[in-house]
Design an enzyme around this catalytic site. Sequence first.
Site, mmCIF file in Angstrom:
data_model
loop_
_atom_site.group_PDB
_atom_site.id
_atom_site.type_symbol
_atom_site.label_atom_id
_atom_site.label_comp_id
_atom_site.label_asym_id
_atom_site.label_seq_id
_atom_site.Cartn_x
_atom_site.Cartn_y
_atom_site.Cartn_z
ATOM 1 N N CYS A 141 22.501 25.916 15.350
ATOM 2 C CA CYS A 141 22.138 27.142 16.053
ATOM 3 C C CYS A 141 20.624 27.158 16.255
ATOM 4 O O CYS A 141 19.858 27.024 15.296
ATOM 5 C CB CYS A 141 22.589 28.350 15.234
ATOM 6 S SG CYS A 141 21.810 29.906 15.716
ATOM 7 N N GLU A 142 20.189 27.304 17.484
ATOM 8 C CA GLU A 142 18.754 27.250 17.754
ATOM 9 C C GLU A 142 18.021 28.514 17.319
ATOM 10 O O GLU A 142 16.787 28.529 17.286
ATOM 11 C CB GLU A 142 18.495 27.003 19.241
ATOM 12 C CG GLU A 142 18.910 28.129 20.165
ATOM 13 C CD GLU A 142 18.629 27.808 21.609
ATOM 14 O OE1 GLU A 142 18.290 28.728 22.363
ATOM 15 O OE2 GLU A 142 18.741 26.620 22.012
ATOM 16 N N HIS A 143 18.746 29.561 16.970
ATOM 17 C CA HIS A 143 18.096 30.806 16.553
ATOM 18 C C HIS A 143 17.708 30.795 15.076
ATOM 19 O O HIS A 143 16.728 31.433 14.695
ATOM 20 C CB HIS A 143 19.016 32.000 16.835
ATOM 21 C CG HIS A 143 19.341 32.153 18.281
ATOM 22 N ND1 HIS A 143 20.551 32.640 18.736
ATOM 23 C CD2 HIS A 143 18.618 31.868 19.393
ATOM 24 C CE1 HIS A 143 20.563 32.644 20.057
ATOM 25 N NE2 HIS A 143 19.404 32.188 20.468
ATOM 26 N N HIS A 144 18.506 30.093 14.240
ATOM 27 C CA HIS A 144 18.226 30.074 12.806
ATOM 28 C C HIS A 144 18.155 28.657 12.234
ATOM 29 O O HIS A 144 17.880 28.492 11.049
ATOM 30 C CB HIS A 144 19.303 30.866 12.047
ATOM 31 C CG HIS A 144 19.398 32.294 12.462
ATOM 32 N ND1 HIS A 144 20.333 32.738 13.385
ATOM 33 C CD2 HIS A 144 18.670 33.381 12.110
ATOM 34 C CE1 HIS A 144 20.170 34.041 13.582
ATOM 35 N NE2 HIS A 144 19.187 34.454 12.815
ATOM 36 N N GLN B 272 26.447 28.382 21.396
ATOM 37 C CA GLN B 272 27.803 27.938 21.727
ATOM 38 C C GLN B 272 28.125 28.130 23.201
ATOM 39 O O GLN B 272 28.820 27.306 23.812
ATOM 40 C CB GLN B 272 28.819 28.683 20.858
ATOM 41 C CG GLN B 272 30.254 28.194 21.037
ATOM 42 C CD GLN B 272 31.210 28.879 20.077
ATOM 43 O OE1 GLN B 272 30.841 29.256 18.971
ATOM 44 N NE2 GLN B 272 32.453 29.056 20.492
ATOM 45 N N HIS C 97 29.956 30.054 12.696
ATOM 46 C CA HIS C 97 28.492 29.995 12.676
ATOM 47 C C HIS C 97 27.980 30.391 11.297
ATOM 48 O O HIS C 97 28.238 31.502 10.828
ATOM 49 C CB HIS C 97 27.907 30.937 13.736
ATOM 50 C CG HIS C 97 28.201 30.504 15.136
ATOM 51 N ND1 HIS C 97 27.200 30.086 16.002
ATOM 52 C CD2 HIS C 97 29.351 30.411 15.832
ATOM 53 C CE1 HIS C 97 27.735 29.759 17.169
ATOM 54 N NE2 HIS C 97 29.048 29.951 17.080
ATOM 55 N N CYS D 239 25.029 31.088 10.501
ATOM 56 C CA CYS D 239 24.064 32.181 10.581
ATOM 57 C C CYS D 239 24.755 33.540 10.528
ATOM 58 O O CYS D 239 24.117 34.557 10.258
ATOM 59 C CB CYS D 239 23.220 32.068 11.854
ATOM 60 S SG CYS D 239 24.178 32.033 13.376
#
Length: 269
Positions: free
Chosen positions: A159-162, A200, A228, A230
């Site tokens: 996940c590119e956010h976390h 995703q 996920h 996260c």
Amino acid sequence: MSTENSNSGKRNGSEVNTPNPTVPLKRSRLGLDGNDASELSVTPLQTRVASPCTLNPPIDSDGLSWPSKGARSRIEQTPEEAKAREERIAGAVKTILNELGEDTDREGLLETPERYARAMLYFTKGYEDNIRDVIKRAVFEEDHDEMVIVRDIEIYSLCEHHLVPFFGKAHIAYIPNKRVLGLSKLARLAEMYARRFQVQERLTKQIAMALSEILKPRGVAVVIEATHMCMVSRGVQKTGSSTTTSCMLGCFRGQQKTREEFLTLLGRK
């Protein structure tokens, strides 16, 4: 009293409050020039950078597919440059561990920064993959016009956010237009895009658009079901949750019966 008199600036020698004038919405100038900018109001889609799925073609002239900013430098680096890159990542990880209050000189963490650096380079190796090397010569002329489905393809991504994992299964289908792809290549295509920093929704669309570009089929459908970390291990911590995304192109989007057949074969209907 008439409406006209009630709306006038004065009534019986006293001031009358009139409504404040409406403030016009700010206008976006993205994608417009001159006076045309006044035609559109600001919306979230117009104030963000366009997605690489819509801004760029699925396959670049050199065979890379939506590469990251530094993907080409990674591909072209010398062994010495690769070693220096790994050392810089390890140094950054050592700093993070120290800031978290750990002792990077204790036995368990002594080589962790180097191991993590190698792991991250592997987790993001999909940026470096040339789609021509992934597909190779596995496109065949075949007089087949019925649905082809490869389901339950395991995928692991970040996940590119976390920067934590999400993982699950991808289901890929297409209806050929006199060309078919070797079945293992569908799994390799999913693997190539999964080994990147992702969301995703984008991963689903990238697989579908790339397959459509390679085969020019009558239609493509991709469904991904993933968990996920996260969401499971932080934040709301809903351990039983999963996320399903889909991308339908061609006849899968335009023909309900085709879409329903695909979903039925997946056991989702």
